[in-house]
Design a protein around this motif. Structure first.
Motif, PDB file in Angstrom:
ATOM      1  N   ILE A 307       0.737  -1.311   0.111  1.00  0.00           N
ATOM      2  CA  ILE A 307      -0.018  -0.022   0.047  1.00  0.00           C
ATOM      3  C   ILE A 307       0.848   1.202  -0.158  1.00  0.00           C
ATOM      4  N   PHE A 308       1.945   1.157   0.892  1.00  0.00           N
ATOM      5  CA  PHE A 308       2.685   2.394   0.947  1.00  0.00           C
ATOM      6  C   PHE A 308       3.577   2.429  -0.312  1.00  0.00           C
ATOM      7  N   GLN A 309       3.966   1.577  -0.729  1.00  0.00           N
ATOM      8  CA  GLN A 309       5.000   1.692  -2.212  1.00  0.00           C
ATOM      9  C   GLN A 309       4.074   1.987  -3.156  1.00  0.00           C
ATOM     10  N   LYS A 310       3.049   1.538  -3.524  1.00  0.00           N
ATOM     11  CA  LYS A 310       2.132   1.770  -4.635  1.00  0.00           C
ATOM     12  C   LYS A 310       1.472   3.444  -4.771  1.00  0.00           C
ATOM     13  N   THR A 311       1.248   3.759  -3.426  1.00  0.00           N
ATOM     14  CA  THR A 311       0.789   5.069  -3.254  1.00  0.00           C
ATOM     15  C   THR A 311       2.068   6.310  -3.585  1.00  0.00           C
ATOM     16  N   ILE A 312       3.245   5.698  -3.139  1.00  0.00           N
ATOM     17  CA  ILE A 312       4.543   6.731  -3.725  1.00  0.00           C
ATOM     18  C   ILE A 312       4.609   6.488  -4.943  1.00  0.00           C
ATOM     19  N   ASP A 313       4.510   5.473  -5.608  1.00  0.00           N
ATOM     20  CA  ASP A 313       4.576   5.136  -7.199  1.00  0.00           C
ATOM     21  C   ASP A 313       3.543   5.630  -8.133  1.00  0.00           C
ATOM     22  N   GLU A 314       2.394   6.114  -7.257  1.00  0.00           N
ATOM     23  CA  GLU A 314       1.286   6.650  -8.040  1.00  0.00           C
ATOM     24  C   GLU A 314       0.554   5.351  -8.893  1.00  0.00           C
ATOM     25  N   SER A 315       0.548   4.204  -8.062  1.00  0.00           N
ATOM     26  CA  SER A 315       0.002   3.036  -8.820  1.00  0.00           C
ATOM     27  C   SER A 315      -1.067   2.230  -7.974  1.00  0.00           C
ATOM     28  N   ILE A 316      -1.381   2.980  -6.873  1.00  0.00           N
ATOM     29  CA  ILE A 316      -2.326   2.353  -6.136  1.00  0.00           C
ATOM     30  C   ILE A 316      -3.604   2.321  -6.627  1.00  0.00           C
ATOM     31  N   SER A 317      -4.441   1.225  -6.426  1.00  0.00           N
ATOM     32  CA  SER A 317      -6.009   1.186  -6.673  1.00  0.00           C
ATOM     33  C   SER A 317      -6.928   0.605  -5.437  1.00  0.00           C
ATOM     34  N   GLU A 318      -8.121   0.778  -5.818  1.00  0.00           N
ATOM     35  CA  GLU A 318      -9.099   0.346  -4.664  1.00  0.00           C
ATOM     36  C   GLU A 318      -8.886  -1.274  -4.437  1.00  0.00           C
ATOM     37  N   GLU A 319      -8.731  -2.005  -5.673  1.00  0.00           N
ATOM     38  CA  GLU A 319      -8.396  -3.371  -5.559  1.00  0.00           C
ATOM     39  C   GLU A 319      -7.465  -3.944  -4.607  1.00  0.00           C
ATOM     40  N   ASP A 320      -6.296  -2.956  -4.400  1.00  0.00           N
ATOM     41  CA  ASP A 320      -5.139  -3.230  -3.607  1.00  0.00           C
ATOM     42  C   ASP A 320      -5.650  -3.334  -2.093  1.00  0.00           C
ATOM     43  N   LEU A 321      -6.777  -2.972  -1.832  1.00  0.00           N
ATOM     44  CA  LEU A 321      -7.132  -2.523  -0.492  1.00  0.00           C
ATOM     45  C   LEU A 321      -8.307  -3.962  -0.095  1.00  0.00           C
ATOM     46  N   ILE A 322      -7.886  -4.740   0.686  1.00  0.00           N
ATOM     47  CA  ILE A 322      -8.758  -5.712   1.134  1.00  0.00           C
ATOM     48  C   ILE A 322      -8.888  -5.554   2.704  1.00  0.00           C
ATOM     49  N   TRP A 323     -10.383  -5.498   2.867  1.00  0.00           N
ATOM     50  CA  TRP A 323     -10.697  -5.342   4.394  1.00  0.00           C
ATOM     51  C   TRP A 323     -11.332  -6.670   4.913  1.00  0.00           C
ATOM     52  N   ASN A 324     -11.127  -6.666   6.390  1.00  0.00           N
ATOM     53  CA  ASN A 324     -11.867  -7.644   7.152  1.00  0.00           C
ATOM     54  C   ASN A 324     -13.190  -7.037   7.358  1.00  0.00           C
ATOM     55  N   SER A 325     -14.273  -7.650   7.445  1.00  0.00           N
ATOM     56  CA  SER A 325     -15.654  -7.342   7.647  1.00  0.00           C
ATOM     57  C   SER A 325     -15.952  -7.069   9.063  1.00  0.00           C
ATOM     58  N   LYS A 326     -15.021  -7.464   9.940  1.00  0.00           N
ATOM     59  CA  LYS A 326     -15.431  -7.418  11.303  1.00  0.00           C
ATOM     60  C   LYS A 326     -15.587  -5.661  12.096  1.00  0.00           C
ATOM     61  N   THR A 327     -16.056  -5.700  13.102  1.00  0.00           N
ATOM     62  CA  THR A 327     -15.872  -4.059  13.609  1.00  0.00           C
ATOM     63  C   THR A 327     -14.585  -4.143  14.488  1.00  0.00           C
ATOM     64  N   CYS A 328     -14.201  -2.816  14.655  1.00  0.00           N
ATOM     65  CA  CYS A 328     -12.968  -2.717  15.418  1.00  0.00           C
ATOM     66  C   CYS A 328     -13.390  -1.771  16.353  1.00  0.00           C
ATOM     67  N   ILE A 329     -12.863  -1.706  17.657  1.00  0.00           N
ATOM     68  CA  ILE A 329     -13.217  -0.599  18.662  1.00  0.00           C
ATOM     69  C   ILE A 329     -12.030  -0.414  19.373  1.00  0.00           C
ATOM     70  N   CYS A 330     -11.682   0.698  19.762  1.00  0.00           N
ATOM     71  CA  CYS A 330     -10.667   0.896  20.822  1.00  0.00           C
ATOM     72  C   CYS A 330     -10.987   1.928  21.699  1.00  0.00           C
ATOM     73  N   THR A 331     -10.552   1.936  22.862  1.00  0.00           N
ATOM     74  CA  THR A 331     -10.767   2.826  24.151  1.00  0.00           C
ATOM     75  C   THR A 331      -9.191   3.406  24.324  1.00  0.00           C
ATOM     76  N   VAL A 332      -9.189   4.638  24.618  1.00  0.00           N
ATOM     77  CA  VAL A 332      -8.102   5.071  25.207  1.00  0.00           C
ATOM     78  C   VAL A 332      -7.820   5.173  26.698  1.00  0.00           C
ATOM     79  N   LEU A 333      -6.770   4.773  27.311  1.00  0.00           N
ATOM     80  CA  LEU A 333      -6.614   4.878  28.722  1.00  0.00           C
ATOM     81  C   LEU A 333      -5.661   6.175  28.876  1.00  0.00           C
ATOM     82  N   ALA A 334      -5.999   7.247  29.632  1.00  0.00           N
ATOM     83  CA  ALA A 334      -5.348   8.312  29.654  1.00  0.00           C
ATOM     84  C   ALA A 334      -4.783   8.738  31.175  1.00  0.00           C
ATOM     85  N   SER A 335      -3.633   9.640  31.267  1.00  0.00           N
ATOM     86  CA  SER A 335      -3.509   9.675  32.665  1.00  0.00           C
ATOM     87  C   SER A 335      -4.209  10.850  33.121  1.00  0.00           C
ATOM     88  N   LYS A 336      -3.996  10.886  34.604  1.00  0.00           N
ATOM     89  CA  LYS A 336      -4.810  12.029  35.399  1.00  0.00           C
ATOM     90  C   LYS A 336      -4.209  13.342  35.008  1.00  0.00           C
TER      91      LYS A 336
END
Length: 418
Positions: A307-336
């Motif tokens: 993905i990085f190299q094709k973007t730099i080389d101007e050859s990236i396409s939507e077909e290069d991106l394959i996605w997992n169908s699951k949901t992803c969630i994150c919660t941030v733990l922060a300092s006082k």
């Protein structure tokens, strides 16, 4: 190949984590890295602002690819410097990075190319700005023009709050040079959405959608932060809305990038407000978002090096991106004390007790004999799940196993989104 990642947050940990899964990568360096990154990469004691030292290191180590995390390095021109020496680097040049480096410039860019955004005015004189408040209705938004680590945005509900915000930024210099100028902006009602896009100079390709939770406290209360949690996908960005965003926003952005001769090879992060009359742009960032990266990259099944190299080389396409169908969630733990002055050096316990399918992206940590807190945002606790509800339950069950003195986090990330 040798890959060099610039930065020290959870975003950079997620990038390093994804790079470590590529069979094409033989070695990863990260400057300066953190306690979690050190388990996957060799941390190098160079700050992201020290471009001379970063360049010297990259040349000495014969680095094949550099990936830039923080906006400050991009705005300062790290891509131009590396490119001049023939080094391959993922990120926009200094000229293109102004889209994040100056909110005034970004608003002018949007005006020139007919990109829908909030009405605004810019001021560098406090008295003139206070006088201009008479022309506005409330609530309104006051923004520092320059880089303020996601904290230079103040929502004002009345004229007294607005005057206090103007004083804070222009007179008290709360954000230093970033606050030499301010934007007074119409307050947009709606639902926020984050859309990260790959830009290779010829194309603009959206990644999977996300929703960031900016406010410190539950129910979107409290001060703005760099982000207290995130979910992907963002259900509000359905096919109809994405088609509208493409024609009304993405196509116009690409036209502007090309007409203004920006050498944009990297990520364009578009902060959106989905209003009753359509999507409008709140802001541009010219790099991976944090915490959006922590929920988008775990869903990416493609080799990120390609993905990085094709973007730099101007050859990236939507077909290069394959996605997992699951949901992803994150919660941030922060300092006082975060997002203001915060405590450091607190021992973090329980990291070895979390479930195997929990991904711990370190943000503000350092490794001594133990893992210690070393920043405002400390950890992004992340998981993939078959539903948002299952993901939420797993996240908060595991957060209960982690402790450091002064720990704070939102308990409503993803609530009402399924």
């Amino acid at each position: 190949m040798k890959v060099f990642v610039i930065g020290s947050g959870a975003r950079e940990h997620a990038i390093v984590w994804k790079l470590s899964q590529s069979k094409k990568v033989s070695r990863i360096f990260c400057a300066p890295g953190n306690g979690g990154i050190s388990q996957l990469a060799q941390c190098v004691d160079i700050q992201p602002e020290d471009i001379d030292a970063l360049l010297e290191f990259a040349l000495k180590e014969n680095i094949d690819l550099t990936v830039v995390g923080p906006e400050g390095s991009l705005v300062a021109g790290i891509v131009d410097r590396f490119s001049e020496k023939g080094l391959k680097i993922f990120g926009p040049c200094k000229k293109a990075a102004r889209l994040e480096g100056s909110k005034k410039y970004a608003k002018e860019f949007m005006e020139r190319f007919g990109i829908p955004t909030a009405k605004y005015s810019a001021y560098n004189n406090a008295e003139e700005a206070k006088e201009a408040l008479k022309k506005y209705t409330f609530p309104l938004v006051i923004k520092a023009d320059g880089l303020a680590s996601g904290k230079g945005v103040i929502i004002c509900n009345n004229i007294e709050e607005a005057k206090a915000a103007i004083k804070l930024v222009l007179e008290d210099k709360k954000f230093g040079d970033a606050g030499k100028e301010i934007i007074i902006e119409e307050f947009l009602q709606g639902v926020e959405a984050s859309l990260l896009c790959l830009v290779d100079g010829k194309k603009i390709i959206p990644l999977e959608s996300a929703r960031d939770y900016k406010r410190l406290l539950d129910n979107d209360e409290g001060p703005n932060t760099g982000g207290m949690g995130c979910v992907s996908p963002n259900k509000i960005l359905d096919e109809r809305l994405l088609a509208e965003i493409k024609s009304e926003i993405l196509d116009k952005i690409l036209k502007g990038i090309q007409e203004e001769d920006m050498n944009f090879k990297g990520i364009l992060f578009i902060g959106l407000m989905i209003t009753p009359i359509g999507a409008k742009v709140l802001e541009f960032n010219v790099r991976f978002g944090d915490p959006e990266t922590q929920v988008i990259l775990p869903r990416l099944e493609s080799d990120i090096v390609d993905i990085f190299q094709k973007t730099i080389d101007e050859s990236i396409s939507e077909e290069d991106l394959i996605w997992n169908s699951k949901t992803c969630i994150c919660t941030v733990l922060a300092s006082k004390g975060y997002p203001e002055a915060y405590e450091k050096g607190k021992v973090i316990s329980g990291l070895d007790k979390v479930d195997e399918d929990i991904i711990l992206f370190h943000a503000g940590t350092k490794k001594e004999n133990e893992i210690l807190t070393d920043g405002g945002r400390v950890l992004s606790v992340t998981t993939l799940a078959h539903s948002l509800e299952k993901g939420r339950n797993k996240i908060y069950h595991n957060i209960n196993k982690i402790y450091f003195e002064g720990i704070q986090y939102r308990k409503d990330i993803g609530e009402g989104q399924s």
